[in-house]
Design a protein around this motif. Structure first.
Motif, short mmCIF file in Angstrom:
data_model
loop_
_atom_site.label_atom_id
_atom_site.label_comp_id
_atom_site.label_asym_id
_atom_site.label_seq_id
_atom_site.Cartn_x
_atom_site.Cartn_y
_atom_site.Cartn_z
N LEU A 155 3.96 -10.04 55.56
CA LEU A 155 5.36 -9.14 55.82
C LEU A 155 6.42 -10.28 55.75
N ASN A 156 7.53 -10.12 54.97
CA ASN A 156 8.63 -11.24 54.92
C ASN A 156 9.74 -10.44 55.74
N HIS A 157 10.34 -11.50 56.61
CA HIS A 157 11.27 -10.86 57.57
C HIS A 157 12.79 -10.86 57.28
N TYR A 158 13.22 -12.02 56.59
CA TYR A 158 14.42 -12.00 56.13
C TYR A 158 14.63 -12.47 54.53
N GLY A 159 15.85 -11.97 54.13
CA GLY A 159 16.22 -12.50 52.67
C GLY A 159 14.79 -11.88 51.78
N SER A 160 14.59 -12.94 50.65
CA SER A 160 13.45 -12.57 49.63
C SER A 160 12.80 -13.84 49.38
N VAL A 161 11.43 -13.79 49.21
CA VAL A 161 10.75 -14.88 48.71
C VAL A 161 9.47 -14.76 47.92
N ASP A 162 9.30 -15.56 46.99
CA ASP A 162 8.04 -15.38 46.35
C ASP A 162 6.90 -15.96 47.23
N VAL A 163 5.56 -15.58 46.99
CA VAL A 163 4.63 -15.97 47.87
C VAL A 163 3.22 -16.11 46.77
N ILE A 164 2.73 -17.05 47.16
CA ILE A 164 1.45 -17.53 46.13
C ILE A 164 0.25 -17.54 47.11
N ALA A 165 -0.76 -16.85 46.93
CA ALA A 165 -2.07 -16.75 47.85
C ALA A 165 -3.30 -17.20 46.94
N ASP A 166 -4.10 -18.27 47.46
CA ASP A 166 -5.15 -18.63 46.83
C ASP A 166 -6.15 -18.56 47.62
N VAL A 167 -7.47 -18.32 47.52
CA VAL A 167 -8.50 -18.02 48.14
C VAL A 167 -9.45 -19.15 48.16
N PHE A 168 -9.91 -19.49 49.22
CA PHE A 168 -11.08 -20.80 49.42
C PHE A 168 -12.01 -20.46 50.22
N GLY A 169 -12.29 -19.41 50.71
CA GLY A 169 -13.41 -19.09 51.27
C GLY A 169 -13.41 -17.66 52.21
N TYR A 170 -14.41 -17.29 52.65
CA TYR A 170 -14.18 -16.04 53.44
C TYR A 170 -15.57 -16.06 54.54
N TYR A 171 -15.29 -15.29 55.75
CA TYR A 171 -16.33 -15.17 56.79
C TYR A 171 -17.13 -13.65 56.33
N THR A 172 -18.35 -13.87 56.75
CA THR A 172 -19.22 -12.76 56.62
C THR A 172 -20.30 -12.65 57.55
N ASN A 173 -20.74 -11.29 57.73
CA ASN A 173 -21.79 -11.14 58.81
C ASN A 173 -22.99 -11.03 58.08
N SER A 174 -23.19 -11.44 56.88
CA SER A 174 -24.45 -11.25 55.87
C SER A 174 -25.46 -12.14 56.51
N GLY A 175 -25.14 -13.41 57.14
CA GLY A 175 -26.16 -14.12 57.63
C GLY A 175 -26.37 -15.36 56.87
N ASP A 176 -26.20 -15.49 55.73
CA ASP A 176 -26.46 -16.51 54.89
C ASP A 176 -25.36 -17.53 54.56
N GLY A 177 -24.38 -17.54 55.55
CA GLY A 177 -23.29 -18.40 55.10
C GLY A 177 -23.57 -19.75 56.07
N LEU A 178 -22.56 -20.57 56.23
CA LEU A 178 -22.49 -21.81 56.88
C LEU A 178 -21.78 -21.60 58.28
N HIS A 179 -22.55 -22.58 59.11
CA HIS A 179 -22.00 -22.59 60.50
C HIS A 179 -20.86 -23.74 60.66
N PHE A 180 -19.93 -23.78 61.38
CA PHE A 180 -18.81 -24.74 61.76
C PHE A 180 -19.48 -25.74 62.67
N HIS A 181 -19.30 -27.11 62.17
CA HIS A 181 -19.70 -28.31 63.29
C HIS A 181 -18.42 -28.94 63.50
N PRO A 182 -17.75 -28.93 64.67
CA PRO A 182 -16.67 -29.54 64.73
C PRO A 182 -17.01 -31.29 65.19
#
Length: 1019
Positions: free
Chosen positions: A869-896
């Protein structure tokens, strides 16, 4: 953001060049780095200010000739760390087995750029020294000192120091400054002292007068069939028997000692030590040694360590030759240290750091040796059997105490273990200290009394049953007691729940006095160490025989402990968790049974003139033998297998919700201000159980260039920043921050006034279900090519499931790098789950003509999409994917992890083939990831990482450009991670796959400095 004021004041020329998409999405943690906006300038102060004290006059000293005007002095101008509180907090967290940041150490060469004095401070102090007529050398790599070589006359003229000469009661002729050194007030507060202005403090080895020698055939041969555990060859065993010496009764050798301390089988030795292979032990020495002594010992004990000599000051090497007599034992301390590290950890490498002769060494000389050992950062263990009474150091050269503390803190931050002998003169460490102002005063030894050092006391032990008592034989006793200088406090007080019998502390600020020792081992003067030291050619013979001596003291106990820590570092247990590092917190938290509790004896030396009190042994901790002597396998378990924080966490997305807006609640952050935010129980975050929370944080209306730090409440504020900004510019960034025990996180602003908006998008917990999986990088949307700009009040929906390798179902959240470009009005974007109502939140704020990117982690709607959602005026938007989260159980845990600076192009730290220059146009600079957090290859936590979570900041750009971050084994993707224009400092979060031993940084055009900080990893 939700009003028309947000993001409208940012300046920047429009950038019409086609954007590149970001490489990979990032989860941001608190940045460990010098906040980019924190550089302070000072007005030149013309009034000189003292940067040290005048030393006391030693007891019994008489006047002697002062140094000649042309006498050369080697000085060290000691600098304060840039943020002592942040350094204290970092060391506490990486050393505390209960901390989630346990053992996540700084990488090699990172300390100076994170905690050392800033470049501005170093430049200012260097200029002040030059202006005064001195010729300072380059600052040490840690940023903790500036060396200066000058004549006494030049020092007098530049620093206003007068000198006098003294002859001490032991016959030494010494010199000392009779006035305090002075520097301009503009830099004086950055200098903790000037070392080398006197040589009153004499550092001495902590060993007893040797007994012997016994003579054995030269070049003894090891005839033992067992090559795993150390032991004594037949030639020397026969020579010892001929001298009336009995193993475990008159003397101890590495084989019997290692068995007594728990390595009684080859299987245990292998399981809990691997002989020390792959580990380096650094030894502090102020004398030379004889290589033949070491060769003879190795041949007899079947040891095979690689021994290296490193001369720290080639212009001032040891001047006295090694002497193998019972009247002059020059070289004996070095031989004892080398041989017993080698004998108990026969596979470890031993690096001998050799400073000037101890009879002449100044405090500057001694601290330079420690500093070199720590700055080299090649040794996991540092051992010193040299020291002097703390009371004397404080009286004669107090700047040394402070300088040493900073050096040993650096060692702890880097994962190095430092051990020091507690001394051999009992509770009155000054009794035999030449020049003491009061020989009977209670005192501990320095550096054993330093809070970031493991102090080693001594015991007396007869027989293989291992019964030990406190070493006190009249001619020597284990050092121990209460420091009058050092204290422990807060979360870093590892001695908070212990106090030895006789403990008395006068602190009134809530801290406790440092107690010495921490641990102990064999040191008695009548059950001693067997040492190869010299050769003897009997009358009428042409072939020499090897001399073997018996020697005691805590200088023998210390290398024994150093060897045990080396064995721990080479064990399978520490290979999985990382180097031992600063051992005291783990040792004091160790379970019952880790140590032999020594309960009999005291360390009061009842000799003429010594009327001080005593300390008795007792059940549990005491001021004679500390926690006790080692049960080595249990010690290895304690220092290696302490739980390194919680298990990896899984992600739970929540509907975006605003948790804080200082513009509406009246809590604008002012200069040096902190704002608390309770996150537990709000916005979908559970009331308990959340380990970290994911926030989109936006700063707006800043009145000054500054930075924002977000950190868990109840913890010391780290030396870090999450957002850097300039006056009038609105900046967003994704922040993942650990939640305080009370469910609160804190927001700190350095300077000026600024409003802060925080929107929650999810949280991590150990019982969460969603795991991270990398995807792309791939472009999912570019409105310039498809669909046109998003108009005012318009929403654009983007399908996620089934796109670019993302599963067609089961996706709970997606990680996108979102870039806004070509905006014709100040506005903001809201990214939210498709099929739901737009929330009162923002992800990206921008001004007319600005190009800016931000990492977004957003829940995926039930229809498999997300909305923009763009709130004022107009703007071009680029979206690139770098990952996702899933409940499938075979992904990676996060370690701070504890925030760690990987690279800084301003200094060259962490960069391959870069000496501190900006990244040029079209250039690729590599960031080494080896040895990060003390891990090399697969020996640490990063060996299992699938991706690293970074914060990347661009500063000092000369042109509009972008940075692309990618693994060194990858082809550079057609993407960008952060976009910037000249004059702005821009941060963004990045997650980069760990394919290759380095990370590549590509700059499109112009030149730019880049800072890269690690915040965690996915595994």
């Amino acid at each position: 953001m939700s009003d028309t004021d947000a993001g409208r004041s940012s300046a920047g020329s429009p950038w019409r060049r086609r954007l590149q998409a970001a490489t990979i999405a990032a989860v941001s943690l608190t940045v460990v780095a010098t906040p980019l906006a924190s550089a302070q300038t000072t007005q030149a102060g013309l009034v000189p200010q003292a940067v040290g004290k005048v030393p006391a006059i030693p007891h019994g000293a008489v006047a002697a000739a002062a140094p000649a005007s042309d006498a050369k002095l080697n000085l060290s101008v000691a600098l304060a760390p840039r943020d002592q509180a942040a350094l204290d907090a970092f060391v506490q967290q990486v050393s505390d087995p209960k901390s989630p940041q346990y053992k996540h150490y700084l990488g090699k060469g990172q300390f100076g750029g994170v905690f050392g004095a800033t470049k501005q401070t170093i430049d200012a102090v260097t200029k002040a020294l030059k202006d005064a007529g001195l010729n300072p050398g380059p600052a040490t790599p840690d940023g903790l000192s500036i060396p200066v070589t000058a004549t006494a006359a030049e020092v007098h003229s530049a620093l206003g120091v007068d000198f006098a000469g003294y002859k001490l009661s032991d016959g030494r002729t010494t010199f000392a400054n009779t006035s305090a050194p002075k520097l301009p007030a503009s830099v004086a507060s950055s200098v903790t002292g000037v070392l080398g202005l006197n040589n009153l403090v004499k550092v001495a080895p902590s060993h007893t007068k040797p007994q012997g020698p016994a003579h054995a055939a030269a070049n003894p041969s090891a005839t033992r069939p067992n090559t795993v555990t150390p032991g004594l060859c037949q030639d020397v065993a026969q020579a010892a028997a001929g001298a009336g010496w009995t193993d475990t009764q008159t003397f101890w050798q590495p084989g019997s000692l290692s068995q007594s301390y728990g390595y009684n089988t080859a299987q245990l030795y292998t399981q809990y030590g691997d002989n020390g292979n792959g580990v380096t032990v650094a030894l502090f020495e102020l004398e030379d040694f004889d290589w033949q002594d070491i060769v003879d010992f190795q041949r007899c004990m079947n040891a095979h360590a690689n021994v290296n000599k490193i001369v720290v000051n080639p212009q001032k090497p040891p001047t006295r030759p090694v002497v193998h007599t019972d009247d002059d034992q020059t070289g004996l301390e070095s031989a004892l240290d080398i041989e017993y590290v080698n004998g108990i950890a026969p596979g470890a490498t031993v690096n001998v750091y050799q400073g000037p002769d101890w009879q002449d060494a100044t405090s500057a000389d001694a601290t330079a040796v420690y500093q070199r050992m720590v700055n080299d950062d090649t040794a996991q263990v540092i051992s010193t059997s040299w020291g002097t009474c703390e009371y004397n150091v404080q009286a004669f050269d107090p700047g040394r105490i402070t300088a040493e503390k900073a050096i040993f803190q650096q060692a702890a931050a880097q994962g190095q273990t430092v051990l020091a002998a507690a001394g051999d003169t009992g509770s009155s460490d000054c009794y035999h200290g030449t020049g003491s102002t009061n020989g009977s005063v209670l005192s501990v030894d320095d550096p054993a009394g330093q809070p970031y050092v493991t102090a080693v006391g001594g015991t007396r032990m007869f027989g293989t049953n291992g019964v030990e008592t406190v070493w006190n034989t009249g001619n020597g006793a284990t050092g121990g007691g209460v420091s009058a200088v050092q204290s422990l406090s807060g979360a870093g007080n590892y001695q908070a729940n212990v106090s030895g019998p006789g403990y008395s502390c006068a602190r009134t600020d809530g801290s406790t006095c440092r107690q010495v020792p921490d641990v102990a081992a064999l040191a008695s003067a009548d059950t001693r160490y067997l040492v190869s030291f010299g050769e003897f050619t009997p009358p009428g013979q042409t072939q020499p025989e090897t001399d073997w001596w018996l020697v005691g003291g805590t200088s023998g106990a210390t290398p024994v402990w150093a060897a045990i820590i080396a064995l721990a570092n080479s064990s399978h247990a520490c290979a999985a968790t990382g180097p031992v590092g600063f051992a005291n917190p783990a040792l004091y938290a160790a379970p019952q049974g880790t140590f032999r509790d020594v309960t009999t004896g005291n360390n009061f030396m009842s000799v003429s003139g010594n009327t001080s009190g005593l300390y008795n042994a007792g059940v549990g901790y005491d001021l004679t033998t500390g926690l006790g002597t080692p049960r080595a396998p249990q010690v290895v378990e304690a220092v290696c297998n302490a739980k390194a924080g919680p298990a990896g966490s899984a992600y739970t997305p929540v509907a975006p919700a605003r948790l804080m807006d200082t513009r509406t609640d009246g809590t604008t952050l002012h200069s040096n201000g902190t704002r608390q935010l309770k996150v537990a129980g709000l916005g979908g975050v559970p009331a308990t159980g959340a380990t970290a929370v994911v926030l989109n944080v936006t700063v707006t209306n800043p009145s000054a260039s500054s930075f924002l730090t977000v950190y868990p409440d109840g913890q010391p504020r780290p030396i870090s920043s999450n957002l850097n900004y300039t006056a009038g510019v609105t900046v967003p960034n994704l922040v993942t921050v650990r939640v305080g025990d009370n469910g609160i996180v804190d927001f700190y602003n350095l300077s000026g006034n600024v409003d802060v908006v925080a929107d929650v998008f999810g949280y991590y917990s150990t019982d969460g279900a969603s795991l991270y999986k990398a995807a792309g990088p791939a472009r999912l949307m570019d409105t310039r090519d498809n669909g046109g700009a998003i108009g005012e009040g318009q929403t654009r929906t983007l399908p996620i499931e089934g796109a670019a390798g993302i599963p067609a179902s089961g996706v709970t959240a997606v990680v996108l790098n979102v870039t806004a470009t070509n905006p014709n009005a100040g506005s903001f974007l809201t990214v939210y789950p498709g099929g739901t109502a737009a929330p009162q939140s923002s992800n990206l704020n921008y001004s007319p003509g600005q190009t800016i990117a931000n990492l977004v982690t957003v829940p995926v709607g039930t229809d498999g999409s997300v909305a923009f959602l763009n709130h004022y005026g107009s703007v071009d938007v680029i979206a690139d994917v770098f990952g996702y989260y899933t409940n499938s159980g075979d992904g990676l845990h996060f370690h701070p992890t504890a925030p760690a600076r990987l690279a800084d192009s301003r200094t060259g730290a962490g960069l391959i083939n870069n000496n501190g220059v900006p990244i040029g146009p079209g250039a690729v600079t590599q960031v080494a990831i080896q040895n990060v957090n003390g891990a090399a290859g697969n020996n640490g936590p990063l060996g299992t990482a699938g991706a690293l979570a970074l914060n990347v900041t661009a500063t000092n750009p000369t042109a509009s450009s972008f940075i692309t971050v990618y693994g060194s084994s990858m082809q550079r993707p057609s993407s960008s991670n952060l976009n910037f224009t000249p004059g702005l400092t821009i941060p963004n979060s990045v997650v980069v796959p760990t394919n290759g031993g380095a990370i590549n940084l590509y700059n499109f055009q112009g030149s730019v400095d880049v800072v890269v900080d690690l915040f965690g990893y996915f595994a």
